[in-house]
Design an enzyme around this catalytic site. Structure first.
Site, PDB file in Angstrom:
ATOM      1  N   HIS A 128       0.833  -1.215   0.000  1.00 14.80           N
ATOM      2  CA  HIS A 128       0.000   0.000   0.000  1.00 14.80           C
ATOM      3  C   HIS A 128       0.860   1.255   0.000  1.00 14.80           C
ATOM      4  O   HIS A 128       2.056   1.221   0.287  1.00 14.80           O
ATOM      5  CB  HIS A 128      -0.964  -0.008   1.198  1.00 14.80           C
ATOM      6  N   CYS A 144       3.135  -4.808   6.653  1.00 16.10           N
ATOM      7  CA  CYS A 144       2.826  -4.594   5.242  1.00 16.10           C
ATOM      8  C   CYS A 144       4.059  -4.136   4.476  1.00 16.10           C
ATOM      9  O   CYS A 144       5.109  -3.865   5.056  1.00 16.10           O
ATOM     10  CB  CYS A 144       1.723  -3.550   5.102  1.00 16.10           C
TER      11      CYS A 144
END
Length: 171
Positions: A128, A144
């Site tokens: 992301h 992440c």
């Protein structure tokens, strides 16, 4: 009939290198692009709640954010209506910003990164966007894979669900 890929051409998809803090995208026609990333501060690991980036073979399970403006803020995979700004960041300094696009990963290796307490998908592991004020090339995420907003949009536009993603080093 289109040219068939040569046996030495890499399979289309993504390779993330935890040591180098890079993400490589390989296209079907031999195209290649490399971007800097930021993976987990806690290093590699697959356990739930570890704050680590999972290793091994994965695939793109979902692409979220198509058409949203750069800097769109997401919470629980939904746009909040906010756009990230330095002022918004100062107002909420503890927030873990998920911006612009979400590429949700799913593990392929049962018992290692799929199923039980090692399931990448259920851990909500994404590629992301992150604020441009955050450094790249240095592990700082909560698990992440963070990218610059323009870079994650560029990557997002090249992907489709099901594409392979390998996170190295693989054990």
């Amino acid at each position: 009939m289109p040219d068939q890929p040569h046996s030495h051409d890499p399979v289309p998809g993504v390779v993330i290198d935890l040591e180098r803090q890079t993400l490589d995208w390989f296209g079907a026609n031999g195209d290649h692009q490399r971007w800097p990333v930021s993976t987990a501060l806690n290093g590699p690991g697959e356990a739930d709640s570890s704050g680590c980036t999972p290793r091994g073979r994965h695939y793109v399970r979902a692409l979220i954010g198509q058409g949203q403006p750069e800097g769109t803020v997401f919470v629980a995979r939904r746009p909040t209506g906010e756009t990230w700004t330095p002022e918004l960041s100062r107002q909420q300094p503890q927030r873990d910003w998920i911006l612009s696009r979400i590429i949700w990963l799913c593990g392929l290796e049962k018992g290692f990164n799929r199923g039980g307490d090692v399931d990448t998908f259920r851990r909500y592991i994404y590629i992301h966007g992150t604020p441009d004020t955050e450094p790249m090339g240095k592990p700082l995420s909560h698990g992440c894979i963070r990218m610059r907003n323009r870079d994650v949009i560029n990557l997002f536009d090249r992907l489709e669900p099901g594409m392979p993603v390998t996170i190295r080093p693989c054990p």
